[in-house]
Write a protein that holds these residues in place. Structure first.
Motif, PDB file in Angstrom:
ATOM      1  N   MET A  88     -14.168   1.013   6.994  1.00  0.00           N
ATOM      2  CA  MET A  88     -13.184  -0.081   7.031  1.00  0.00           C
ATOM      3  C   MET A  88     -13.405  -0.973   8.246  1.00  0.00           C
ATOM      4  O   MET A  88     -13.750  -0.482   9.314  1.00  0.00           O
ATOM      5  CB  MET A  88     -11.770   0.493   7.080  1.00  0.00           C
ATOM      6  CG  MET A  88     -11.385   1.257   5.865  1.00  0.00           C
ATOM      7  SD  MET A  88      -9.734   1.962   6.095  1.00  0.00           S
ATOM      8  CE  MET A  88      -9.328   2.359   4.422  1.00  0.00           C
ATOM      9  N   THR A  89     -13.194  -2.265   8.061  1.00  0.00           N
ATOM     10  CA  THR A  89     -13.337  -3.197   9.182  1.00  0.00           C
ATOM     11  C   THR A  89     -11.962  -3.565   9.734  1.00  0.00           C
ATOM     12  O   THR A  89     -10.969  -3.548   9.016  1.00  0.00           O
ATOM     13  CB  THR A  89     -14.050  -4.491   8.740  1.00  0.00           C
ATOM     14  OG1 THR A  89     -13.254  -5.150   7.757  1.00  0.00           O
ATOM     15  CG2 THR A  89     -15.425  -4.197   8.160  1.00  0.00           C
ATOM     16  N   GLU A 127     -11.426  -6.568  11.151  1.00  0.00           N
ATOM     17  CA  GLU A 127     -11.269  -8.014  11.003  1.00  0.00           C
ATOM     18  C   GLU A 127     -10.769  -8.433   9.626  1.00  0.00           C
ATOM     19  O   GLU A 127     -10.056  -9.414   9.493  1.00  0.00           O
ATOM     20  CB  GLU A 127     -12.601  -8.721  11.283  1.00  0.00           C
ATOM     21  CG  GLU A 127     -13.083  -8.576  12.714  1.00  0.00           C
ATOM     22  CD  GLU A 127     -13.818  -7.259  12.969  1.00  0.00           C
ATOM     23  OE1 GLU A 127     -14.036  -6.462  12.030  1.00  0.00           O
ATOM     24  OE2 GLU A 127     -14.176  -7.014  14.125  1.00  0.00           O
ATOM     25  N   PHE A 128     -11.172  -7.691   8.569  1.00  0.00           N
ATOM     26  CA  PHE A 128     -10.836  -8.085   7.207  1.00  0.00           C
ATOM     27  C   PHE A 128     -10.310  -6.885   6.437  1.00  0.00           C
ATOM     28  O   PHE A 128     -10.945  -5.833   6.415  1.00  0.00           O
ATOM     29  CB  PHE A 128     -12.071  -8.650   6.476  1.00  0.00           C
ATOM     30  CG  PHE A 128     -12.687  -9.819   7.177  1.00  0.00           C
ATOM     31  CD1 PHE A 128     -12.161 -11.097   7.019  1.00  0.00           C
ATOM     32  CD2 PHE A 128     -13.789  -9.656   8.003  1.00  0.00           C
ATOM     33  CE1 PHE A 128     -12.729 -12.183   7.671  1.00  0.00           C
ATOM     34  CE2 PHE A 128     -14.361 -10.731   8.656  1.00  0.00           C
ATOM     35  CZ  PHE A 128     -13.820 -11.997   8.488  1.00  0.00           C
ATOM     36  N   SER A 129      -9.186  -7.049   5.774  1.00  0.00           N
ATOM     37  CA  SER A 129      -8.584  -5.927   5.057  1.00  0.00           C
ATOM     38  C   SER A 129      -9.300  -5.606   3.750  1.00  0.00           C
ATOM     39  O   SER A 129      -9.116  -4.539   3.186  1.00  0.00           O
ATOM     40  CB  SER A 129      -7.114  -6.220   4.769  1.00  0.00           C
ATOM     41  OG  SER A 129      -7.002  -7.361   3.939  1.00  0.00           O
ATOM     42  N   ASN A 130     -10.121  -6.540   3.257  1.00  0.00           N
ATOM     43  CA  ASN A 130     -10.801  -6.318   1.983  1.00  0.00           C
ATOM     44  C   ASN A 130     -12.327  -6.209   2.135  1.00  0.00           C
ATOM     45  O   ASN A 130     -13.069  -6.460   1.198  1.00  0.00           O
ATOM     46  CB  ASN A 130     -10.456  -7.435   0.999  1.00  0.00           C
ATOM     47  CG  ASN A 130     -10.929  -8.795   1.479  1.00  0.00           C
ATOM     48  OD1 ASN A 130     -11.317  -8.963   2.628  1.00  0.00           O
ATOM     49  ND2 ASN A 130     -10.901  -9.775   0.594  1.00  0.00           N
ATOM     50  N   LEU A 131     -12.799  -5.812   3.311  1.00  0.00           N
ATOM     51  CA  LEU A 131     -14.236  -5.658   3.546  1.00  0.00           C
ATOM     52  C   LEU A 131     -14.533  -4.245   4.016  1.00  0.00           C
ATOM     53  O   LEU A 131     -13.906  -3.739   4.948  1.00  0.00           O
ATOM     54  CB  LEU A 131     -14.725  -6.666   4.605  1.00  0.00           C
ATOM     55  CG  LEU A 131     -16.197  -6.568   4.988  1.00  0.00           C
ATOM     56  CD1 LEU A 131     -17.077  -6.926   3.793  1.00  0.00           C
ATOM     57  CD2 LEU A 131     -16.496  -7.481   6.164  1.00  0.00           C
ATOM     58  N   PHE A 132     -15.481  -3.613   3.336  1.00  0.00           N
ATOM     59  CA  PHE A 132     -15.920  -2.265   3.697  1.00  0.00           C
ATOM     60  C   PHE A 132     -17.407  -2.318   4.039  1.00  0.00           C
ATOM     61  O   PHE A 132     -18.162  -3.049   3.407  1.00  0.00           O
ATOM     62  CB  PHE A 132     -15.689  -1.298   2.535  1.00  0.00           C
ATOM     63  CG  PHE A 132     -14.229  -1.010   2.294  1.00  0.00           C
ATOM     64  CD1 PHE A 132     -13.667   0.168   2.729  1.00  0.00           C
ATOM     65  CD2 PHE A 132     -13.425  -1.924   1.632  1.00  0.00           C
ATOM     66  CE1 PHE A 132     -12.327   0.434   2.521  1.00  0.00           C
ATOM     67  CE2 PHE A 132     -12.090  -1.672   1.409  1.00  0.00           C
ATOM     68  CZ  PHE A 132     -11.537  -0.482   1.850  1.00  0.00           C
ATOM     69  N   VAL A 133     -17.813  -1.539   5.012  1.00  0.00           N
ATOM     70  CA  VAL A 133     -19.196  -1.498   5.465  1.00  0.00           C
ATOM     71  C   VAL A 133     -19.737  -0.102   5.148  1.00  0.00           C
ATOM     72  O   VAL A 133     -19.528   0.837   5.900  1.00  0.00           O
ATOM     73  CB  VAL A 133     -19.291  -1.792   6.984  1.00  0.00           C
ATOM     74  CG1 VAL A 133     -20.732  -1.742   7.459  1.00  0.00           C
ATOM     75  CG2 VAL A 133     -18.662  -3.133   7.298  1.00  0.00           C
ATOM     76  N   ALA A 192     -21.689   1.115   9.677  1.00  0.00           N
ATOM     77  CA  ALA A 192     -20.336   1.667   9.662  1.00  0.00           C
ATOM     78  C   ALA A 192     -19.967   2.163  11.060  1.00  0.00           C
ATOM     79  O   ALA A 192     -20.810   2.252  11.953  1.00  0.00           O
ATOM     80  CB  ALA A 192     -20.244   2.805   8.644  1.00  0.00           C
ATOM     81  N   SER A 193     -18.729   2.503  11.226  1.00  0.00           N
ATOM     82  CA  SER A 193     -18.217   2.893  12.538  1.00  0.00           C
ATOM     83  C   SER A 193     -18.523   4.357  12.845  1.00  0.00           C
ATOM     84  O   SER A 193     -17.757   5.252  12.507  1.00  0.00           O
ATOM     85  CB  SER A 193     -16.707   2.652  12.583  1.00  0.00           C
ATOM     86  OG  SER A 193     -16.194   3.021  13.830  1.00  0.00           O
ATOM     87  N   PHE A 194     -19.678   4.584  13.474  1.00  0.00           N
ATOM     88  CA  PHE A 194     -20.087   5.912  13.924  1.00  0.00           C
ATOM     89  C   PHE A 194     -20.392   5.821  15.414  1.00  0.00           C
ATOM     90  O   PHE A 194     -20.869   4.798  15.888  1.00  0.00           O
ATOM     91  CB  PHE A 194     -21.389   6.372  13.249  1.00  0.00           C
ATOM     92  CG  PHE A 194     -21.346   6.477  11.754  1.00  0.00           C
ATOM     93  CD1 PHE A 194     -20.564   7.437  11.139  1.00  0.00           C
ATOM     94  CD2 PHE A 194     -22.112   5.643  10.964  1.00  0.00           C
ATOM     95  CE1 PHE A 194     -20.546   7.560   9.763  1.00  0.00           C
ATOM     96  CE2 PHE A 194     -22.109   5.754   9.591  1.00  0.00           C
ATOM     97  CZ  PHE A 194     -21.323   6.716   8.981  1.00  0.00           C
ATOM     98  N   SER A 195     -20.180   6.908  16.133  1.00  0.00           N
ATOM     99  CA  SER A 195     -20.706   6.968  17.498  1.00  0.00           C
ATOM    100  C   SER A 195     -22.226   7.053  17.370  1.00  0.00           C
ATOM    101  O   SER A 195     -22.750   7.337  16.286  1.00  0.00           O
ATOM    102  CB  SER A 195     -20.174   8.200  18.233  1.00  0.00           C
ATOM    103  OG  SER A 195     -20.751   9.381  17.692  1.00  0.00           O
TER     104      SER A 195
END
Length: 97
Positions: free
Chosen positions: A46-47, A49-55, A60-63
Motif C-alpha cells: 500500500m502507498t 500517497e494514493f489510496s487506490n495504488l498498490f506496489v 514495495a515497503s520492505f527494509s
C-alpha cells in the motif's frame, strides 16, 4: 523487517509467502538462512500517497534486509497475484452482481 522474517510474523492479510534466505550483497553483506517461511502482508504494497495504488514489486515497503529475501521473482509474482486477489474481492463487495 529482519525481525519479522525471523519470527515468521503472521500479518492480518497475507499476499505472499517467502522462504529465501536473507542475502545482502556487497562489502557489508549478510547471508543467513531462515528457520521458517514468512508471510508478506498486504500493507507492504500500500502507498501513503494514493489510496487506490498498490506496489506489488521490489519497490514495495520492505527494509533492506527484508528486501534481500523477498526480492526473488517467484515471490514478486506471488505478491502480485495476492494483491490482485485482494482487490478483486474488494471490487466484488462494491459492485453489485
Amino acid at each position: 523487517k529482519e525481525q519479522d522474517l525471523r519470527a515468521g510474523t503472521l500479518p492480518m492479510r497475507t499476499v505472499a509467502i517467502a522462504d529465501h534466505m536473507m542475502d545482502v550483497h556487497g562489502d557489508n553483506g549478510l547471508a543467513k538462512e531462515l528457520d521458517i517461511p514468512y508471510e508478506i502482508p498486504l500493507e507492504c504494497s500500500m502507498t501513503k500517497e494514493f489510496s487506490n495504488l498498490f506496489v506489488a514489486c521490489r519497490g514495495a515497503s520492505f527494509s533492506h534486509i527484508a528486501a534481500s529475501s523477498a526480492r526473488l521473482t517467484r515471490t514478486m509474482i506471488s505478491m502480485g497475484e495476492g494483491v490482485g486477489e485482494y482487490l478483486t474481492e474488494q471490487i466484488k463487495n462494491v459492485v453489485p452482481n
